[in-house]
Design a protein around this motif. Structure first.
Motif, mmCIF file in Angstrom:
data_model
loop_
_atom_site.group_PDB
_atom_site.id
_atom_site.type_symbol
_atom_site.label_atom_id
_atom_site.label_comp_id
_atom_site.label_asym_id
_atom_site.label_seq_id
_atom_site.Cartn_x
_atom_site.Cartn_y
_atom_site.Cartn_z
ATOM 1 N N ASN A 154 -0.843 14.341 -13.425
ATOM 2 C CA ASN A 154 -1.645 14.547 -14.635
ATOM 3 C C ASN A 154 -3.079 14.051 -14.474
ATOM 4 O O ASN A 154 -3.889 14.200 -15.383
ATOM 5 C CB ASN A 154 -0.986 13.874 -15.842
ATOM 6 C CG ASN A 154 0.316 14.561 -16.211
ATOM 7 O OD1 ASN A 154 0.470 15.762 -16.033
ATOM 8 N ND2 ASN A 154 1.267 13.788 -16.704
ATOM 9 N N GLU A 155 -3.382 13.465 -13.319
ATOM 10 C CA GLU A 155 -4.734 12.978 -13.075
ATOM 11 C C GLU A 155 -5.668 14.147 -12.802
ATOM 12 O O GLU A 155 -5.269 15.153 -12.204
ATOM 13 C CB GLU A 155 -4.765 12.039 -11.859
ATOM 14 C CG GLU A 155 -4.061 10.728 -12.073
ATOM 15 C CD GLU A 155 -4.231 9.816 -10.868
ATOM 16 O OE1 GLU A 155 -5.381 9.484 -10.533
ATOM 17 O OE2 GLU A 155 -3.207 9.427 -10.286
ATOM 18 N N LYS A 156 -6.904 13.971 -13.209
ATOM 19 C CA LYS A 156 -7.933 14.955 -12.904
ATOM 20 C C LYS A 156 -8.130 14.971 -11.386
ATOM 21 O O LYS A 156 -8.144 13.914 -10.748
ATOM 22 C CB LYS A 156 -9.232 14.546 -13.617
ATOM 23 C CG LYS A 156 -10.311 15.569 -13.574
ATOM 24 C CD LYS A 156 -11.508 15.092 -14.406
ATOM 25 C CE LYS A 156 -12.592 16.124 -14.385
ATOM 26 N NZ LYS A 156 -13.770 15.691 -15.134
ATOM 27 N N HIS A 157 -8.261 16.156 -10.812
ATOM 28 C CA HIS A 157 -8.466 16.328 -9.370
ATOM 29 C C HIS A 157 -7.306 15.748 -8.541
ATOM 30 O O HIS A 157 -7.524 15.211 -7.459
ATOM 31 C CB HIS A 157 -9.782 15.696 -8.907
ATOM 32 C CG HIS A 157 -10.990 16.133 -9.656
ATOM 33 N ND1 HIS A 157 -11.411 17.446 -9.713
ATOM 34 C CD2 HIS A 157 -11.878 15.430 -10.386
ATOM 35 C CE1 HIS A 157 -12.506 17.528 -10.447
ATOM 36 N NE2 HIS A 157 -12.807 16.322 -10.874
ATOM 37 N N TYR A 158 -6.091 15.863 -9.059
ATOM 38 C CA TYR A 158 -4.972 15.211 -8.376
ATOM 39 C C TYR A 158 -4.729 15.762 -6.969
ATOM 40 O O TYR A 158 -4.245 15.044 -6.107
ATOM 41 C CB TYR A 158 -3.696 15.236 -9.214
ATOM 42 C CG TYR A 158 -2.897 16.515 -9.151
ATOM 43 C CD1 TYR A 158 -1.832 16.652 -8.267
ATOM 44 C CD2 TYR A 158 -3.196 17.595 -9.978
ATOM 45 C CE1 TYR A 158 -1.096 17.823 -8.209
ATOM 46 C CE2 TYR A 158 -2.467 18.767 -9.916
ATOM 47 C CZ TYR A 158 -1.422 18.872 -9.037
ATOM 48 O OH TYR A 158 -0.693 20.019 -8.974
ATOM 49 N N THR A 159 -5.105 17.026 -6.696
ATOM 50 C CA THR A 159 -4.893 17.549 -5.343
ATOM 51 C C THR A 159 -5.842 16.864 -4.353
ATOM 52 O O THR A 159 -5.456 16.593 -3.213
ATOM 53 C CB THR A 159 -5.054 19.075 -5.272
ATOM 54 O OG1 THR A 159 -6.344 19.438 -5.761
ATOM 55 C CG2 THR A 159 -3.969 19.773 -6.082
ATOM 56 N N LEU A 160 -7.055 16.560 -4.768
ATOM 57 C CA LEU A 160 -7.982 15.806 -3.911
ATOM 58 C C LEU A 160 -7.486 14.384 -3.705
ATOM 59 O O LEU A 160 -7.558 13.844 -2.595
ATOM 60 C CB LEU A 160 -9.378 15.753 -4.540
ATOM 61 C CG LEU A 160 -10.294 16.942 -4.303
ATOM 62 C CD1 LEU A 160 -11.576 16.778 -5.098
ATOM 63 C CD2 LEU A 160 -10.607 17.108 -2.835
ATOM 64 N N ILE A 161 -6.992 13.789 -4.780
ATOM 65 C CA ILE A 161 -6.452 12.427 -4.707
ATOM 66 C C ILE A 161 -5.269 12.395 -3.741
ATOM 67 O O ILE A 161 -5.171 11.508 -2.886
ATOM 68 C CB ILE A 161 -6.054 11.929 -6.116
ATOM 69 C CG1 ILE A 161 -7.313 11.716 -6.965
ATOM 70 C CG2 ILE A 161 -5.219 10.659 -6.044
ATOM 71 C CD1 ILE A 161 -7.045 11.534 -8.445
ATOM 72 N N VAL B 235 0.843 -1.202 0.000
ATOM 73 C CA VAL B 235 0.000 0.000 0.000
ATOM 74 C C VAL B 235 0.876 1.251 0.000
ATOM 75 O O VAL B 235 0.650 2.177 -0.796
ATOM 76 C CB VAL B 235 -0.965 0.008 1.213
ATOM 77 C CG1 VAL B 235 -1.639 1.363 1.372
ATOM 78 C CG2 VAL B 235 -2.006 -1.082 1.071
ATOM 79 N N LEU B 236 1.880 1.272 0.867
ATOM 80 C CA LEU B 236 2.757 2.437 0.946
ATOM 81 C C LEU B 236 3.454 2.701 -0.381
ATOM 82 O O LEU B 236 3.520 3.851 -0.842
ATOM 83 C CB LEU B 236 3.792 2.256 2.065
ATOM 84 C CG LEU B 236 3.241 2.230 3.493
ATOM 85 C CD1 LEU B 236 4.361 1.922 4.487
ATOM 86 C CD2 LEU B 236 2.546 3.529 3.853
ATOM 87 N N ASN B 237 3.969 1.657 -1.004
ATOM 88 C CA ASN B 237 4.662 1.824 -2.290
ATOM 89 C C ASN B 237 3.733 2.375 -3.367
ATOM 90 O O ASN B 237 4.133 3.238 -4.155
ATOM 91 C CB ASN B 237 5.281 0.501 -2.744
ATOM 92 C CG ASN B 237 6.463 0.103 -1.884
ATOM 93 O OD1 ASN B 237 7.107 0.945 -1.259
ATOM 94 N ND2 ASN B 237 6.741 -1.186 -1.827
ATOM 95 N N ARG C 160 2.098 6.955 -6.696
ATOM 96 C CA ARG C 160 1.006 7.756 -7.268
ATOM 97 C C ARG C 160 1.091 9.213 -6.825
ATOM 98 O O ARG C 160 0.801 10.112 -7.605
ATOM 99 C CB ARG C 160 -0.336 7.156 -6.875
ATOM 100 C CG ARG C 160 -1.491 7.838 -7.590
ATOM 101 C CD ARG C 160 -2.699 6.970 -7.527
ATOM 102 N NE ARG C 160 -3.846 7.546 -8.169
ATOM 103 C CZ ARG C 160 -5.065 7.072 -8.012
ATOM 104 N NH1 ARG C 160 -5.276 6.003 -7.253
ATOM 105 N NH2 ARG C 160 -6.092 7.627 -8.612
ATOM 106 N N PHE C 161 1.489 9.443 -5.591
ATOM 107 C CA PHE C 161 1.634 10.814 -5.122
ATOM 108 C C PHE C 161 2.676 11.544 -5.960
ATOM 109 O O PHE C 161 2.483 12.680 -6.363
ATOM 110 C CB PHE C 161 2.034 10.843 -3.638
ATOM 111 C CG PHE C 161 1.899 12.198 -2.999
ATOM 112 C CD1 PHE C 161 0.757 12.522 -2.298
ATOM 113 C CD2 PHE C 161 2.916 13.148 -3.100
ATOM 114 C CE1 PHE C 161 0.615 13.781 -1.704
ATOM 115 C CE2 PHE C 161 2.790 14.398 -2.509
ATOM 116 C CZ PHE C 161 1.642 14.711 -1.814
ATOM 117 N N LYS C 162 3.774 10.852 -6.219
ATOM 118 C CA LYS C 162 4.869 11.465 -6.980
ATOM 119 C C LYS C 162 4.563 11.603 -8.466
ATOM 120 O O LYS C 162 5.009 12.559 -9.103
ATOM 121 C CB LYS C 162 6.148 10.625 -6.820
ATOM 122 C CG LYS C 162 6.759 10.707 -5.443
ATOM 123 C CD LYS C 162 8.012 9.847 -5.374
ATOM 124 C CE LYS C 162 8.688 9.955 -4.033
ATOM 125 N NZ LYS C 162 9.880 9.075 -3.948
#
Length: 181
Positions: A129-136, A116-118, A123-125
């Motif tokens: 380019n994902e939509k709504h990445y700040t919410l994610i 999970v951590l990996n 994904r954080f890094k």
């Protein structure tokens, strides 16, 4: 599986939305602890992860994340990629509900926690380019906090702080940090 729990799974498909919601909540409550019926529904839930109905996808992801602690055979280690895929669902609400539950997989053991951590770190890094990445990103940081609160592993806190510090925008850095107050 007892008859009451079985009725909850049946009621997920009921016409009455309040009955569906009650069933969903009862299953979610049950998965907060270990259950002996995880494998009775596991394969069905794996199938639901790719169901055309976004409600089924969302429920399956949330249930499976909770059932990870009831998985002595460590099936989650193989099934996690399918679960993680729902966190990227085209239906944003489905993706978000799944992502908000994914931290629970980390409660199942050291291997599951590292997995999970990996995935969260990657994904954080790389998910800008994902939509709504700040919410994610916020949901992932909040998930790390929930996992930390449950198992009190300083390594999780260090990861979260490193990810938060990597945010260049001070407004978002402050928002992410608020999840740790």
């Amino acid at each position: 599986m007892d008859s009451i729990t079985k009725s909850y799974f049946e009621n997920l498909e009921a016409k009455d939305k309040s009955l569906q919601l009650e069933a969903f909540q009862n299953i979610m409550d049950a998965t907060k602890g270990k259950v002996d019926w995880a494998y009775e529904v596991w394969d069905q839930l794996i199938e639901w992860l790719t169901d055309p109905d976004n409600h089924r996808r969302s429920r399956a992801a949330q249930f499976l994340a909770g059932l990870a602690i009831s998985d002595p055979d460590k099936r989650m280690l193989c099934d996690f990629p399918a679960l993680w895929e729902v966190t990227k669902d085209p239906k944003f609400v489905t993706a978000r509900h799944s992502l908000q539950s994914i931290w629970k997989v980390g409660l199942a053991g050291p291997e599951q926690k590292e997995m999970v951590l990996n995935h969260i770190i990657e994904r954080f890094k790389n998910g800008m380019n994902e939509k709504h990445y700040t919410l994610i990103r916020y949901d992932m940081i909040e998930g790390l906090k929930k996992l930390y609160d449950e198992i009190n592993d300083e390594h999780i806190k260090e990861i979260a702080m490193t990810l938060i510090e990597s945010e260049e925008d001070s407004k978002y850095r402050k928002k992410y940090l608020s999840a740790w107050k």
